[in-house]
Each structure stands twice: as C-alpha cells, then as structure tokens.
Design a protein around this motif. Structure first.
Motif, PDB file in Angstrom:
ATOM      1  N   GLY A 114       2.379  15.008  -3.945  1.00  0.00           N
ATOM      2  CA  GLY A 114       1.141  15.471  -3.313  1.00  0.00           C
ATOM      3  C   GLY A 114       0.113  14.359  -3.196  1.00  0.00           C
ATOM      4  O   GLY A 114      -0.542  14.195  -2.168  1.00  0.00           O
ATOM      5  N   TYR A 115      -0.038  13.571  -4.269  1.00  0.00           N
ATOM      6  CA  TYR A 115      -0.977  12.455  -4.236  1.00  0.00           C
ATOM      7  C   TYR A 115      -0.522  11.406  -3.222  1.00  0.00           C
ATOM      8  O   TYR A 115      -1.335  10.827  -2.502  1.00  0.00           O
ATOM      9  CB  TYR A 115      -1.121  11.812  -5.609  1.00  0.00           C
ATOM     10  N   SER A 116       0.771  11.152  -3.161  1.00  0.00           N
ATOM     11  CA  SER A 116       1.298  10.177  -2.200  1.00  0.00           C
ATOM     12  C   SER A 116       1.073  10.640  -0.767  1.00  0.00           C
ATOM     13  O   SER A 116       0.741   9.840   0.108  1.00  0.00           O
ATOM     14  CB  SER A 116       2.791   9.934  -2.444  1.00  0.00           C
ATOM     15  N   ASN A 117       1.260  11.933  -0.510  1.00  0.00           N
ATOM     16  CA  ASN A 117       0.999  12.469   0.831  1.00  0.00           C
ATOM     17  C   ASN A 117      -0.469  12.301   1.198  1.00  0.00           C
ATOM     18  O   ASN A 117      -0.792  11.974   2.346  1.00  0.00           O
ATOM     19  CB  ASN A 117       1.411  13.938   0.924  1.00  0.00           C
ATOM     20  N   GLY A 118      -1.347  12.501   0.227  1.00  0.00           N
ATOM     21  CA  GLY A 118      -2.773  12.292   0.466  1.00  0.00           C
ATOM     22  C   GLY A 118      -3.062  10.828   0.791  1.00  0.00           C
ATOM     23  O   GLY A 118      -3.854  10.530   1.689  1.00  0.00           O
ATOM     24  N   GLY A 119      -2.414   9.927   0.070  1.00  0.00           N
ATOM     25  CA  GLY A 119      -2.591   8.502   0.341  1.00  0.00           C
ATOM     26  C   GLY A 119      -2.069   8.116   1.704  1.00  0.00           C
ATOM     27  O   GLY A 119      -2.696   7.334   2.428  1.00  0.00           O
ATOM     28  N   PRO A 152       7.136  -2.826   0.685  1.00  0.00           N
ATOM     29  CA  PRO A 152       5.993  -3.441   0.000  1.00  0.00           C
ATOM     30  C   PRO A 152       4.843  -3.791   0.947  1.00  0.00           C
ATOM     31  O   PRO A 152       3.685  -3.807   0.529  1.00  0.00           O
ATOM     32  CB  PRO A 152       6.572  -4.706  -0.630  1.00  0.00           C
ATOM     33  N   LEU A 153       5.145  -4.061   2.205  1.00  0.00           N
ATOM     34  CA  LEU A 153       4.076  -4.303   3.177  1.00  0.00           C
ATOM     35  C   LEU A 153       3.198  -3.065   3.307  1.00  0.00           C
ATOM     36  O   LEU A 153       1.960  -3.162   3.273  1.00  0.00           O
ATOM     37  CB  LEU A 153       4.664  -4.680   4.537  1.00  0.00           C
ATOM     38  N   ILE A 154       3.824  -1.908   3.431  1.00  0.00           N
ATOM     39  CA  ILE A 154       3.060  -0.661   3.535  1.00  0.00           C
ATOM     40  C   ILE A 154       2.296  -0.403   2.237  1.00  0.00           C
ATOM     41  O   ILE A 154       1.126  -0.008   2.253  1.00  0.00           O
ATOM     42  CB  ILE A 154       3.991   0.526   3.883  1.00  0.00           C
ATOM     43  N   ALA A 155       2.945  -0.650   1.109  1.00  0.00           N
ATOM     44  CA  ALA A 155       2.281  -0.460  -0.180  1.00  0.00           C
ATOM     45  C   ALA A 155       1.086  -1.404  -0.316  1.00  0.00           C
ATOM     46  O   ALA A 155       0.013  -1.004  -0.783  1.00  0.00           O
ATOM     47  CB  ALA A 155       3.272  -0.677  -1.323  1.00  0.00           C
ATOM     48  N   MET A 156       1.256  -2.653   0.090  1.00  0.00           N
ATOM     49  CA  MET A 156       0.163  -3.610  -0.019  1.00  0.00           C
ATOM     50  C   MET A 156      -0.972  -3.255   0.940  1.00  0.00           C
ATOM     51  O   MET A 156      -2.143  -3.458   0.609  1.00  0.00           O
ATOM     52  CB  MET A 156       0.667  -5.031   0.241  1.00  0.00           C
ATOM     53  N   ALA A 160      -7.429   0.478  -0.392  1.00  0.00           N
ATOM     54  CA  ALA A 160      -8.115   0.969  -1.591  1.00  0.00           C
ATOM     55  C   ALA A 160      -9.157  -0.043  -2.068  1.00  0.00           C
ATOM     56  O   ALA A 160     -10.283   0.331  -2.441  1.00  0.00           O
ATOM     57  CB  ALA A 160      -7.100   1.254  -2.698  1.00  0.00           C
ATOM     58  N   ILE A 161      -8.802  -1.315  -2.061  1.00  0.00           N
ATOM     59  CA  ILE A 161      -9.755  -2.364  -2.458  1.00  0.00           C
ATOM     60  C   ILE A 161     -10.976  -2.329  -1.545  1.00  0.00           C
ATOM     61  O   ILE A 161     -12.126  -2.377  -2.013  1.00  0.00           O
ATOM     62  CB  ILE A 161      -9.080  -3.753  -2.426  1.00  0.00           C
ATOM     63  N   LYS A 188     -11.807  -8.611  -0.584  1.00  0.00           N
ATOM     64  CA  LYS A 188     -11.233  -8.169   0.690  1.00  0.00           C
ATOM     65  C   LYS A 188     -10.361  -9.259   1.308  1.00  0.00           C
ATOM     66  O   LYS A 188      -9.290  -8.972   1.855  1.00  0.00           O
ATOM     67  CB  LYS A 188     -12.349  -7.782   1.657  1.00  0.00           C
ATOM     68  N   ASP A 189     -10.804 -10.516   1.219  1.00  0.00           N
ATOM     69  CA  ASP A 189     -10.014 -11.614   1.777  1.00  0.00           C
ATOM     70  C   ASP A 189      -8.681 -11.772   1.047  1.00  0.00           C
ATOM     71  O   ASP A 189      -7.641 -12.022   1.669  1.00  0.00           O
ATOM     72  CB  ASP A 189     -10.796 -12.934   1.700  1.00  0.00           C
ATOM     73  N   LEU A 190      -8.691 -11.606  -0.275  1.00  0.00           N
ATOM     74  CA  LEU A 190      -7.443 -11.724  -1.041  1.00  0.00           C
ATOM     75  C   LEU A 190      -6.483 -10.585  -0.717  1.00  0.00           C
ATOM     76  O   LEU A 190      -5.266 -10.791  -0.617  1.00  0.00           O
ATOM     77  CB  LEU A 190      -7.749 -11.773  -2.539  1.00  0.00           C
ATOM     78  N   GLY A 191      -7.015  -9.380  -0.527  1.00  0.00           N
ATOM     79  CA  GLY A 191      -6.159  -8.263  -0.119  1.00  0.00           C
ATOM     80  C   GLY A 191      -5.543  -8.509   1.247  1.00  0.00           C
ATOM     81  O   GLY A 191      -4.363  -8.253   1.467  1.00  0.00           O
ATOM     82  N   SER A 192      -6.331  -9.051   2.159  1.00  0.00           N
ATOM     83  CA  SER A 192      -5.816  -9.369   3.495  1.00  0.00           C
ATOM     84  C   SER A 192      -4.763 -10.469   3.434  1.00  0.00           C
ATOM     85  O   SER A 192      -3.776 -10.431   4.179  1.00  0.00           O
ATOM     86  CB  SER A 192      -6.958  -9.796   4.411  1.00  0.00           C
TER      87      SER A 192
END
Length: 168
Positions: free
Chosen positions: A62-67, A110-114, A120-121, A140-144
C-alpha cells in the motif's frame, strides 16, 4: 441480496487479509478483567496485535502504491517510464541475450528507485527550507547526479547491446 451474490461477497471479504492501519486509539486505556490475559502471549512473544495489518507485505504494498502514485506526478519520472517501455521494445527487437535483459532490469529498477529518492529529497528540502539555501541546492544537485549516473549506466548498456546487434 440481489442475485444471490451477497453470501459469496461477504465470505470473500472475511477471507481476504485486511490492508489497513490499526486505529491508534484501539489499545488506549487500562485492561481490566480476564481479557488482558489473552493478550499476554502477544506481549511475551512480541506478536503483532490483532488490529495490525494481516501482513507487513500487504501494508508495504500500500505504501509503495502511494509512492508510485506520487512519483507518477513528477515531471522527470514520466520520460524515464516511457524510456523503460522503449528499452523493453528495443531489447525485444534486437533479440538480445537473457543476460543483457537481466542487466537492463537490474539497471532500470534502481533508476526508478533513485528518482523516487530524489523526489523525496526535493520534497523534504522544499518543506524544510522554502527559501533558496546552499545546503538545499547541494542536496538537490546530488540527488540529480545520482539519477544522471543511473541514466548513463542504462545508456551504456543500450549502446553495448546495439553494438552487438549491429555486428551480427
């Protein structure tokens, strides 16, 4: 009950695990009488309460579907999802080996996960620091950068598969 379906529907509702979060107030208040002895094994053996979801996996789903629902609203995710569909088609047309298909899945997920982590960041930074700050910009730059690295890894694999396909 119209059509005689009510009995079967009621049975189906009872036999399926419930994927809901327990009410916070259910266990409030002191326990009295002999009823508190029935919950003793749960406390001693650290068993989940009867009001907990039927399965932790059910709750996590359920949490994953929300994400995923939230991620689908992200502008950067939509082209990545479309690229995933195109990669599946490209690898099918090229008739690549199972190892390359597995590698593609191992790199794409992992691309989708990242992208989800990056979103989230960004959400947290925007909430904590709505004004422009160097720390927020760096986060934000590091996440990108992390997302870009995984896009690059997927591109490298695609170019490798293309080179194999074109040389055959």
């Amino acid at each position: 009950m119209p059509g005689g379906q009510g009995g079967r529907a009621a049975f189906a509702r009872q036999s399926l695990p419930q994927c809901s979060r327990p009410d916070a107030g259910e266990d409030a208040g002191p326990r009295s009488g002999a009823g508190h002895l029935r919950s003793l094994p749960q406390r001693v053996f650290n068993l989940p309460s009867p009001s907990a979801p039927a399965s932790p996996i059910c709750a996590a789903t359920g949490y994953s579907n929300g994400g995923l629902t939230r991620l689908a609203k992200e502008a950067a995710f939509r082209p990545e999802a479309l690229a995933g569909v195109r990669l599946v088609v490209a690898y099918a047309v090229m008739e690549v080996t199972a190892a390359i298909r597995l590698s593609a899945a191992v790199l794409y997920l992992p691309l989708i996960a990242m992208e989800a982590v990056n979103t989230a960041i960004e959400e947290i930074i925007d909430h904590i620091s709505p004004e422009m700050s160097d720390t927020g910009k760096h986060a934000k730059d590091l996440g990108s950068l992390a997302v870009f690295c995984l896009i690059s890894a997927n591109s490298i694999l695609l170019h490798y598969a293309l080179s194999l396909h074109l040389t055959v």
